[in-house]
Write a protein that holds these residues in place. Structure first.
Motif, PDB file in Angstrom:
ATOM      1  N   GLY A   1     -81.937  48.562  30.078  1.00 16.32           N
ATOM      2  CA  GLY A   1     -80.846  47.810  30.951  1.00 16.32           C
ATOM      3  C   GLY A   1     -80.231  46.698  30.368  1.00 16.32           C
ATOM      4  O   GLY A   1     -79.288  46.036  30.862  1.00 16.32           O
ATOM      5  N   HIS A   2     -80.890  46.274  29.214  1.00 15.10           N
ATOM      6  CA  HIS A   2     -80.023  44.975  28.706  1.00 15.10           C
ATOM      7  C   HIS A   2     -80.208  43.611  29.649  1.00 15.10           C
ATOM      8  O   HIS A   2     -79.221  43.207  29.782  1.00 15.10           O
ATOM      9  CB  HIS A   2     -78.917  45.117  27.804  1.00 15.10           C
ATOM     10  N   VAL A   3     -81.149  43.609  30.375  1.00 12.85           N
ATOM     11  CA  VAL A   3     -81.240  42.771  31.405  1.00 12.85           C
ATOM     12  C   VAL A   3     -81.024  41.246  31.032  1.00 12.85           C
ATOM     13  O   VAL A   3     -80.523  40.487  31.715  1.00 12.85           O
ATOM     14  CB  VAL A   3     -82.585  42.862  32.402  1.00 12.85           C
ATOM     15  N   TYR A   4     -81.516  41.037  29.960  1.00 11.79           N
ATOM     16  CA  TYR A   4     -81.576  39.785  29.240  1.00 11.79           C
ATOM     17  C   TYR A   4     -80.514  39.302  28.106  1.00 11.79           C
ATOM     18  O   TYR A   4     -80.478  38.313  27.470  1.00 11.79           O
ATOM     19  CB  TYR A   4     -83.028  39.157  28.835  1.00 11.79           C
ATOM     20  N   LEU A   5     -79.744  40.349  27.908  1.00 10.04           N
ATOM     21  CA  LEU A   5     -78.712  40.340  26.760  1.00 10.04           C
ATOM     22  C   LEU A   5     -77.792  39.049  27.168  1.00 10.04           C
ATOM     23  O   LEU A   5     -77.320  38.482  26.224  1.00 10.04           O
ATOM     24  CB  LEU A   5     -77.929  41.389  26.439  1.00 10.04           C
ATOM     25  N   ASP A   6     -77.351  39.103  28.396  1.00  8.90           N
ATOM     26  CA  ASP A   6     -76.431  37.872  28.831  1.00  8.90           C
ATOM     27  C   ASP A   6     -77.144  36.690  28.394  1.00  8.90           C
ATOM     28  O   ASP A   6     -76.324  35.821  27.722  1.00  8.90           O
ATOM     29  CB  ASP A   6     -75.856  37.856  30.208  1.00  8.90           C
ATOM     30  N   LYS A   7     -78.294  36.325  28.628  1.00  8.34           N
ATOM     31  CA  LYS A   7     -78.828  35.168  28.271  1.00  8.34           C
ATOM     32  C   LYS A   7     -78.851  34.892  26.841  1.00  8.34           C
ATOM     33  O   LYS A   7     -78.628  33.674  26.136  1.00  8.34           O
ATOM     34  CB  LYS A   7     -80.175  35.013  28.812  1.00  8.34           C
ATOM     35  N   VAL A   8     -79.107  35.859  26.017  1.00 10.11           N
ATOM     36  CA  VAL A   8     -79.143  35.886  24.612  1.00 10.11           C
ATOM     37  C   VAL A   8     -77.835  35.499  24.138  1.00 10.11           C
ATOM     38  O   VAL A   8     -77.749  34.669  23.125  1.00 10.11           O
ATOM     39  CB  VAL A   8     -79.719  37.425  24.053  1.00 10.11           C
ATOM     40  N   GLN A   9     -76.714  36.312  24.475  1.00 10.72           N
ATOM     41  CA  GLN A   9     -75.487  35.929  24.009  1.00 10.72           C
ATOM     42  C   GLN A   9     -74.853  34.494  24.581  1.00 10.72           C
ATOM     43  O   GLN A   9     -74.280  34.039  23.706  1.00 10.72           O
ATOM     44  CB  GLN A   9     -74.466  37.002  24.702  1.00 10.72           C
ATOM     45  N   ARG A  10     -75.443  33.998  25.656  1.00 11.57           N
ATOM     46  CA  ARG A  10     -75.206  32.808  25.900  1.00 11.57           C
ATOM     47  C   ARG A  10     -75.538  31.767  25.127  1.00 11.57           C
ATOM     48  O   ARG A  10     -75.063  30.744  24.635  1.00 11.57           O
ATOM     49  CB  ARG A  10     -75.330  32.292  27.295  1.00 11.57           C
ATOM     50  N   ASP A  11     -76.915  32.017  24.618  1.00 13.15           N
ATOM     51  CA  ASP A  11     -77.516  31.191  23.717  1.00 13.15           C
ATOM     52  C   ASP A  11     -76.808  31.125  22.185  1.00 13.15           C
ATOM     53  O   ASP A  11     -76.100  30.026  21.756  1.00 13.15           O
ATOM     54  CB  ASP A  11     -79.098  31.670  23.320  1.00 13.15           C
ATOM     55  N   PHE A  12     -76.272  32.506  21.782  1.00 13.85           N
ATOM     56  CA  PHE A  12     -75.664  32.489  20.717  1.00 13.85           C
ATOM     57  C   PHE A  12     -74.367  31.797  20.605  1.00 13.85           C
ATOM     58  O   PHE A  12     -73.969  31.149  19.744  1.00 13.85           O
ATOM     59  CB  PHE A  12     -75.550  34.069  20.441  1.00 13.85           C
ATOM     60  N   VAL A  13     -73.775  32.056  21.544  1.00 13.98           N
ATOM     61  CA  VAL A  13     -72.083  31.356  21.814  1.00 13.98           C
ATOM     62  C   VAL A  13     -72.261  29.942  21.585  1.00 13.98           C
ATOM     63  O   VAL A  13     -71.495  29.115  21.275  1.00 13.98           O
ATOM     64  CB  VAL A  13     -71.443  31.772  22.780  1.00 13.98           C
ATOM     65  N   SER A  14     -73.372  29.333  22.614  1.00 14.19           N
ATOM     66  CA  SER A  14     -73.537  27.978  22.526  1.00 14.19           C
ATOM     67  C   SER A  14     -73.782  27.463  21.291  1.00 14.19           C
ATOM     68  O   SER A  14     -73.462  26.496  20.786  1.00 14.19           O
ATOM     69  CB  SER A  14     -74.559  27.498  23.368  1.00 14.19           C
ATOM     70  N   GLY A  15     -74.515  28.164  20.380  1.00 14.75           N
ATOM     71  CA  GLY A  15     -74.775  27.931  18.874  1.00 14.75           C
ATOM     72  C   GLY A  15     -73.459  27.871  18.163  1.00 14.75           C
ATOM     73  O   GLY A  15     -73.300  26.848  17.354  1.00 14.75           O
ATOM     74  N   VAL A  16     -72.766  29.075  18.154  1.00 13.28           N
ATOM     75  CA  VAL A  16     -71.380  29.075  17.398  1.00 13.28           C
ATOM     76  C   VAL A  16     -70.585  27.717  17.846  1.00 13.28           C
ATOM     77  O   VAL A  16     -70.180  27.179  16.875  1.00 13.28           O
ATOM     78  CB  VAL A  16     -70.736  30.288  17.692  1.00 13.28           C
ATOM     79  N   ARG A  17     -70.525  27.536  19.029  1.00 12.51           N
ATOM     80  CA  ARG A  17     -69.660  26.336  19.405  1.00 12.51           C
ATOM     81  C   ARG A  17     -70.334  25.181  18.881  1.00 12.51           C
ATOM     82  O   ARG A  17     -69.480  24.109  18.923  1.00 12.51           O
ATOM     83  CB  ARG A  17     -69.508  26.340  20.705  1.00 12.51           C
ATOM     84  N   SER A  18     -71.482  25.012  18.695  1.00 10.35           N
ATOM     85  CA  SER A  18     -72.012  23.555  18.192  1.00 10.35           C
ATOM     86  C   SER A  18     -71.995  23.584  16.674  1.00 10.35           C
ATOM     87  O   SER A  18     -72.434  22.721  16.118  1.00 10.35           O
ATOM     88  CB  SER A  18     -73.595  23.473  18.695  1.00 10.35           C
ATOM     89  N   GLY A  19     -71.666  24.613  15.943  1.00  7.25           N
ATOM     90  CA  GLY A  19     -71.373  24.702  14.379  1.00  7.25           C
ATOM     91  C   GLY A  19     -72.863  24.998  13.908  1.00  7.25           C
ATOM     92  O   GLY A  19     -73.080  25.000  12.771  1.00  7.25           O
ATOM     93  N   VAL A  20     -73.370  26.010  14.668  1.00 10.52           N
ATOM     94  CA  VAL A  20     -74.718  26.786  13.854  1.00 10.52           C
ATOM     95  C   VAL A  20     -73.935  27.774  12.810  1.00 10.52           C
ATOM     96  O   VAL A  20     -73.017  28.444  13.362  1.00 10.52           O
ATOM     97  CB  VAL A  20     -75.257  27.844  14.781  1.00 10.52           C
ATOM     98  N   ASN A  21     -74.282  27.770  11.831  1.00  6.85           N
ATOM     99  CA  ASN A  21     -73.584  28.424  10.616  1.00  6.85           C
ATOM    100  C   ASN A  21     -74.791  29.281   9.855  1.00  6.85           C
ATOM    101  O   ASN A  21     -74.242  30.049   9.046  1.00  6.85           O
ATOM    102  CB  ASN A  21     -73.059  27.687   9.586  1.00  6.85           C
ATOM    103  N   GLY A  22     -75.792  29.425  10.458  1.00 10.23           N
ATOM    104  CA  GLY A  22     -76.898  30.208   9.854  1.00 10.23           C
ATOM    105  C   GLY A  22     -78.184  30.010  10.488  1.00 10.23           C
ATOM    106  O   GLY A  22     -78.118  29.174  11.467  1.00 10.23           O
ATOM    107  N   THR A  23     -79.279  30.564  10.149  1.00  9.98           N
ATOM    108  CA  THR A  23     -80.386  30.431  10.775  1.00  9.98           C
ATOM    109  C   THR A  23     -81.612  30.269   9.743  1.00  9.98           C
ATOM    110  O   THR A  23     -81.612  30.656   8.754  1.00  9.98           O
ATOM    111  CB  THR A  23     -80.965  31.462  11.804  1.00  9.98           C
ATOM    112  N   PRO A  24     -82.803  29.025  10.085  1.00 13.57           N
ATOM    113  CA  PRO A  24     -82.600  28.572  11.558  1.00 13.57           C
ATOM    114  C   PRO A  24     -81.659  27.272  11.331  1.00 13.57           C
ATOM    115  O   PRO A  24     -81.336  26.904  10.363  1.00 13.57           O
ATOM    116  CB  PRO A  24     -83.894  27.804  11.524  1.00 13.57           C
ATOM    117  N   THR A  25     -81.252  26.815  12.598  1.00  9.58           N
ATOM    118  CA  THR A  25     -80.217  25.743  12.661  1.00  9.58           C
ATOM    119  C   THR A  25     -81.072  24.812  13.678  1.00  9.58           C
ATOM    120  O   THR A  25     -81.297  25.311  14.828  1.00  9.58           O
ATOM    121  CB  THR A  25     -78.885  25.866  13.026  1.00  9.58           C
TER     122      THR A  25
END
Lengths: 189, 143
Positions: free
Chosen positions: A133-157
């Motif tokens: 049901g992808h119950v936790y996908l929203d949390k995962v995506q929020r993490d991802f977007v916060s990373g993009v907005r912080s300048g994460v350009n690859g992993t690990p950052t």
């Protein structure tokens, strides 16, 4: 060609550590390190034991938070692994699952993720339903977007006290960065 | 996008356009950068923006690169005359004979609203692009 003025350098963490984060270490620690990671990224798996060593060496100095940054197009099982870690986290087992996923990275697949769920004694049927049901996908995506907005350009950052760590991930380099941040915070610079 | 198709920027007027110039298909930094942009596509889409990548590689090389990294946005081939488009944007490295690692955000009329030239070995990420799209969106709302 010139850089136009409204480019804002992305070297700072835009979302501070908060109650939705998975955090280890003392809340009074002078240094907070945030990792944006992908459970299927080999560089993250290589950095994982290094981070553990620094945490063990600097228990009073360092607080550590892990955020998800799955690159699903190149790592097809990264997102389900992140969601499974969140399912474990909902049961206070985030870190054991985090460790298990990195320790079993070469084999990772949706089925192997479920082996980890079972091995940690989590309720497999309930977790399977949550993943479907992808119950936790929203949390995962929020993490991802916060990373993009912080300048994460690859992993690990890594961000150390909010500043992106642009050097390497060896024990010496990470330990030095943590110690330098601790010194800076004690001198107020 | 099929290898035969030609793209005219005018076809994209009406939406913000992101152009990511990069040196070479399959090089490590370019691979990471384009894979990141594929992952960030939902965020670009929130601003209604179109993304194109551009290098001097040929169309079949682009196809293989896109398939290997599961890239769904168009990769444009600035192959013949080599680097013509990159030169016009001031984003061509004449010593290396490749495009620079440069980002442009064009507004809905196709006017450059933001640009960034990255050191060639550094993946510039997507935060600058998103900040520029946000600024464009704010300006559009203020009109």
């Amino acid at each position: 060609m010139t850089t136009t003025p409204f480019h804002v350098t992305g070297a700072r963490l835009t979302v501070p550590v908060n109650e939705s984060d998975h955090v280890r270490g003392s809340s009074g620690a002078p240094v907070t390190m945030v990792e944006y990671g992908d459970f299927q990224c080999p560089y993250c798996a290589a950095a994982y034991p290094v981070v553990e060593l620094v945490l063990n060496e600097r228990p009073e100095t360092l607080r550590f938070a892990y955020r998800h940054f799955p690159l699903a197009n190149v790592h097809p099982s990264a997102e389900i692994a992140a969601e499974a870690a969140e399912a474990a986290g909902a049961r206070q087992e985030f870190w054991p699952m985090h460790h298990w996923l990195f320790q079993h990275q070469p084999q990772l697949s949706p089925a192997v993720v479920m082996l980890g769920v079972a091995e940690l004694g989590l309720p497999a049927d309930a977790v399977q339903l949550e993943l479907a049901g992808h119950v936790y996908l929203d949390k995962v995506q929020r993490d991802f977007v916060s990373g993009v907005r912080s300048g994460v350009n690859g992993t690990p950052t890594f961000f150390i006290n909010g500043v992106r760590h642009d050097r390497g991930h060896s024990l010496d380099e990470l330990r030095f960065a943590v110690d330098s941040a601790a010194t800076d915070s004690s001198t107020g610079s | 996008m099929s290898p035969e198709r030609r793209l005219n920027l005018a076809d994209l007027h009406g939406t913000p356009v992101i152009i990511a110039f990069y040196p070479a298909d399959f090089s490590p930094v370019c691979s990471d950068q384009m894979a990141l942009y594929q992952a960030v596509m939902p965020e670009f889409a929130r601003f209604g923006a179109s993304l194109v990548g551009l290098s001097v590689d040929g169309v079949w090389c682009h196809r293989a690169f896109a398939e290997s990294r599961r890239l769904e946005f168009p990769l444009l081939s600035d192959f013949e005359p080599k680097g013509l488009v990159a030169r016009e944007y001031g984003a061509y490295d004449t010593d290396e004979g490749t495009a620079e690692r440069a980002l442009f955000v064009l507004d809905r009329e196709g006017v450059v609203a933001w640009s960034y030239l990255s050191p060639v070995g550094i993946n510039p990420g997507a935060d600058g692009i998103l900040n520029a799209l946000e600024e464009l969106s704010r300006q559009g709302a203020a009109r």
